[in-house]
Design a protein around this motif. Structure first.
Motif, PDB file in Angstrom:
ATOM      1  N   ASP A 165       0.807  -1.225   0.000  1.00  0.00           N
ATOM      2  CA  ASP A 165       0.000   0.000   0.000  1.00  0.00           C
ATOM      3  C   ASP A 165       0.838   1.273   0.000  1.00  0.00           C
ATOM      4  N   GLU A 166       1.892   1.278   0.814  1.00  0.00           N
ATOM      5  CA  GLU A 166       2.660   2.509   0.999  1.00  0.00           C
ATOM      6  C   GLU A 166       3.881   2.629   0.105  1.00  0.00           C
ATOM      7  N   VAL A 167       4.263   1.523  -0.546  1.00  0.00           N
ATOM      8  CA  VAL A 167       5.452   1.570  -1.404  1.00  0.00           C
ATOM      9  C   VAL A 167       5.094   1.247  -2.859  1.00  0.00           C
ATOM     10  N   ALA A 168       4.624   0.026  -3.096  1.00  0.00           N
ATOM     11  CA  ALA A 168       4.351  -0.382  -4.477  1.00  0.00           C
ATOM     12  C   ALA A 168       3.267   0.468  -5.134  1.00  0.00           C
ATOM     13  N   LEU A 169       2.279   0.887  -4.366  1.00  0.00           N
ATOM     14  CA  LEU A 169       1.191   1.699  -4.920  1.00  0.00           C
ATOM     15  C   LEU A 169       1.410   3.190  -4.711  1.00  0.00           C
ATOM     16  N   GLU A 170       2.586   3.544  -4.208  1.00  0.00           N
ATOM     17  CA  GLU A 170       2.908   4.953  -3.947  1.00  0.00           C
ATOM     18  C   GLU A 170       4.234   5.266  -4.630  1.00  0.00           C
ATOM     19  N   SER A 171       4.159   5.891  -5.798  1.00  0.00           N
ATOM     20  CA  SER A 171       5.354   6.085  -6.623  1.00  0.00           C
ATOM     21  C   SER A 171       6.417   6.942  -5.938  1.00  0.00           C
ATOM     22  N   THR A 172       6.009   7.846  -5.049  1.00  0.00           N
ATOM     23  CA  THR A 172       6.987   8.706  -4.373  1.00  0.00           C
ATOM     24  C   THR A 172       7.970   7.878  -3.561  1.00  0.00           C
ATOM     25  N   ARG A 173       7.458   6.912  -2.819  1.00  0.00           N
ATOM     26  CA  ARG A 173       8.337   6.051  -2.016  1.00  0.00           C
ATOM     27  C   ARG A 173       9.028   5.017  -2.899  1.00  0.00           C
ATOM     28  N   LEU A 174       8.305   4.465  -3.849  1.00  0.00           N
ATOM     29  CA  LEU A 174       8.877   3.416  -4.689  1.00  0.00           C
ATOM     30  C   LEU A 174      10.108   3.909  -5.437  1.00  0.00           C
ATOM     31  N   ASN A 175      10.083   5.157  -5.884  1.00  0.00           N
ATOM     32  CA  ASN A 175      11.199   5.700  -6.661  1.00  0.00           C
ATOM     33  C   ASN A 175      12.430   6.013  -5.816  1.00  0.00           C
ATOM     34  N   LYS A 176      12.338   5.804  -4.505  1.00  0.00           N
ATOM     35  CA  LYS A 176      13.503   6.036  -3.651  1.00  0.00           C
ATOM     36  C   LYS A 176      14.496   4.874  -3.680  1.00  0.00           C
ATOM     37  N   ILE A 177      14.084   3.753  -4.247  1.00  0.00           N
ATOM     38  CA  ILE A 177      14.994   2.615  -4.342  1.00  0.00           C
ATOM     39  C   ILE A 177      15.353   2.388  -5.807  1.00  0.00           C
ATOM     40  N   PRO A 178      16.490   1.747  -6.097  1.00  0.00           N
ATOM     41  CA  PRO A 178      16.905   1.539  -7.494  1.00  0.00           C
ATOM     42  C   PRO A 178      15.873   0.748  -8.291  1.00  0.00           C
ATOM     43  N   VAL A 179      15.926   0.893  -9.607  1.00  0.00           N
ATOM     44  CA  VAL A 179      14.959   0.234 -10.485  1.00  0.00           C
ATOM     45  C   VAL A 179      15.018  -1.282 -10.329  1.00  0.00           C
ATOM     46  N   GLN A 180      16.218  -1.829 -10.186  1.00  0.00           N
ATOM     47  CA  GLN A 180      16.347  -3.278 -10.006  1.00  0.00           C
ATOM     48  C   GLN A 180      15.639  -3.730  -8.746  1.00  0.00           C
ATOM     49  N   ALA A 181      15.755  -2.960  -7.674  1.00  0.00           N
ATOM     50  CA  ALA A 181      15.062  -3.297  -6.430  1.00  0.00           C
ATOM     51  C   ALA A 181      13.551  -3.155  -6.597  1.00  0.00           C
ATOM     52  N   GLN A 182      13.105  -2.181  -7.391  1.00  0.00           N
ATOM     53  CA  GLN A 182      11.672  -2.033  -7.667  1.00  0.00           C
ATOM     54  C   GLN A 182      11.132  -3.273  -8.371  1.00  0.00           C
ATOM     55  N   ARG A 183      11.892  -3.790  -9.320  1.00  0.00           N
ATOM     56  CA  ARG A 183      11.464  -5.011 -10.021  1.00  0.00           C
ATOM     57  C   ARG A 183      11.403  -6.202  -9.070  1.00  0.00           C
ATOM     58  N   ASP A 184      12.434  -6.335  -8.238  1.00  0.00           N
ATOM     59  CA  ASP A 184      12.458  -7.448  -7.283  1.00  0.00           C
ATOM     60  C   ASP A 184      11.290  -7.356  -6.304  1.00  0.00           C
ATOM     61  N   LEU A 185      10.967  -6.142  -5.889  1.00  0.00           N
ATOM     62  CA  LEU A 185       9.843  -5.944  -4.974  1.00  0.00           C
ATOM     63  C   LEU A 185       8.527  -6.312  -5.649  1.00  0.00           C
ATOM     64  N   TYR A 186       8.386  -5.952  -6.919  1.00  0.00           N
ATOM     65  CA  TYR A 186       7.162  -6.295  -7.656  1.00  0.00           C
ATOM     66  C   TYR A 186       7.008  -7.815  -7.748  1.00  0.00           C
ATOM     67  N   LEU A 187       8.084  -8.515  -8.032  1.00  0.00           N
ATOM     68  CA  LEU A 187       8.032  -9.976  -8.116  1.00  0.00           C
ATOM     69  C   LEU A 187       7.693 -10.585  -6.759  1.00  0.00           C
ATOM     70  N   LEU A 188       8.268 -10.028  -5.710  1.00  0.00           N
ATOM     71  CA  LEU A 188       8.008 -10.523  -4.359  1.00  0.00           C
ATOM     72  C   LEU A 188       6.525 -10.372  -3.995  1.00  0.00           C
ATOM     73  N   LEU A 189       5.980  -9.194  -4.196  1.00  0.00           N
ATOM     74  CA  LEU A 189       4.583  -8.947  -3.848  1.00  0.00           C
ATOM     75  C   LEU A 189       3.641  -9.767  -4.719  1.00  0.00           C
ATOM     76  N   SER A 190       4.029 -10.018  -5.957  1.00  0.00           N
ATOM     77  CA  SER A 190       3.204 -10.840  -6.847  1.00  0.00           C
ATOM     78  C   SER A 190       3.035 -12.245  -6.295  1.00  0.00           C
ATOM     79  N   ARG A 191       4.069 -12.766  -5.669  1.00  0.00           N
ATOM     80  CA  ARG A 191       4.021 -14.132  -5.164  1.00  0.00           C
ATOM     81  C   ARG A 191       3.158 -14.272  -3.913  1.00  0.00           C
ATOM     82  N   PHE A 192       3.025 -13.197  -3.152  1.00  0.00           N
ATOM     83  CA  PHE A 192       2.335 -13.312  -1.863  1.00  0.00           C
ATOM     84  C   PHE A 192       1.042 -12.504  -1.787  1.00  0.00           C
ATOM     85  N   ILE A 193       0.629 -11.869  -2.868  1.00  0.00           N
ATOM     86  CA  ILE A 193      -0.541 -10.996  -2.821  1.00  0.00           C
ATOM     87  C   ILE A 193      -1.815 -11.790  -2.562  1.00  0.00           C
TER      88      ILE A 193
END
Length: 355
Positions: A165-193
């Motif tokens: 809610d506060e990171v993946a759906l909030e671009s302001t916070r999401l953009n604070k981490i590198p793009v590679q980490a953003q991709r890894d986070l997306y894959l992680l949340l996809s597995r447990f959503i």
């Protein structure tokens, strides 16, 4: 009144500071004792993952700020993650110690629980440090989410909800981490959503998917989500969790997928419909898989069942159990039909003929 509130805030701050000092002491002990390092870190992880008892909750939640909601399960890592975000001086020694213990088991678990909010509230200038912390967060979150799956609990749901809610759906916070980490986070949340009951946010989640360099091979955000889910399904060994995933997966109906992704999902679901290896699914899992498969892919439903029946006939040792379950199902169906018929007739008001 103001004096009382100030006293409550001071008491809460003192309590959290004492907790922070205890964490620092355990990390120092782990650093000084190589032979006991793993056990000490495991104990520390267990301590911060505990639910806050009522006495401590009264102290912690007595402060004026409402950063932590008292509703639902409240764990020590929830309050400490907020505390380290608000009080920078308490964070640094613990963060430094964790970095020194980085190669040890449970170090990434502890980092993810304590600093998942801090990482998205500060601006780190060093790209290497950003990537290191972000990778640690994803690794630690993956480990603790799998602990929830193995025990079929939701102890770390607040961590998942924050990352979604506060990171993946909030671009302001999401953009604070590198793009590679953003991709890894997306894959992680996809597995447990599905596991953390957030299927109602899939549409928004897919829209926030970061750009993947191999998107032309695997497809769009929806394809990436489904690919991760199918991989996750094949790794699940806890029956209640697998049944939960199969019941939630029906939300994918109508989602635009590439033919390869659709076939991958269909093959994965079909693998759970037959007894025996390599999956060895239970009867409940087989039926849930058939329901999901028929709902998501109604075209070809009857040929699939016919082919499945043909292959079942090739294994005579399954006949007795199949016949028995069929008889039990028929008896239950007849019984409930008769029960419904009797109830409907008994419930009707009797008509009295007029004289």
């Amino acid at each position: 009144m103001q004096q009382k509130e100030a006293s409550s805030r001071s008491q809460s701050s003192a309590y959290l500071n004492a907790l922070s000092l205890e964490i620092e002491k355990k990390l120092l002990r782990a650093l000084a004792s190589p032979s006991q390092r793993r056990n000490l870190l495991q104990e520390l992880f267990a301590d911060i993952a505990l639910e806050v008892d009522d006495r401590a909750k009264d102290i912690i939640l007595s402060r004026e700020e409402d950063a932590i909601s008292p509703a639902g399960r409240l764990c020590f890592y929830d309050v400490l993650a907020d505390y380290y975000t608000r009080v920078p001086e308490s964070r640094k020694p613990i963060l430094d110690l964790i970095m020194q213990l980085w190669s040890q088991s449970f170090a990434s678990h502890i980092f993810a629980l304590l600093f998942h909010k801090w990482l998205f509230e500060v601006q780190l200038d060093n790209p290497d440090v950003q990537l290191r912390y972000s990778s640690a967060l994803v690794q630690g979150a993956t480990n603790v989410f799998w602990m929830d799956i193995q025990a079929n609990t939701r102890c770390f749901q607040s961590l998942f909800q924050y990352l979604l809610d506060e990171v993946a759906l909030e671009s302001t916070r999401l953009n604070k981490i590198p793009v590679q980490a953003q991709r890894d986070l997306y894959l992680l949340l996809s597995r447990f959503i599905f596991f953390y009951n957030s299927v109602d946010k899939i549409e928004s989640f897919v829209k926030q998917c970061p750009a993947f360099p191999n998107a032309f091979l695997v497809g769009g955000p929806a394809d990436i989500l489904v690919i991760e889910l199918t991989d996750q399904l094949q790794k699940l060994k806890v029956e209640p969790v697998l049944l939960h995933y199969l019941s939630q997966i029906k939300v994918l109906r109508g989602m635009e997928l590439r033919m390869a992704t659709s076939t991958r999902l269909k093959t994965c679901l079909y693998s759970f419909t037959s007894p025996g290896g390599p999956m060895y699914p239970t009867r409940a899992v087989r039926h849930a898989a058939w329901d999901a498969l028929d709902f998501l892919f109604p075209v070809g439903r009857y040929p699939r069942h016919l082919i499945s029946l043909f292959f079942r006939l090739l294994y005579p040792w399954y006949w007795p159990s199949s016949c028995w379950n069929f008889i039990v199902s028929c008896v239950k169906a007849v019984f409930y039909s008769l029960l419904g018929l009797i109830y409907s007739r008994w419930g009707k008001p009797r008509e009295h003929k007029s004289a």
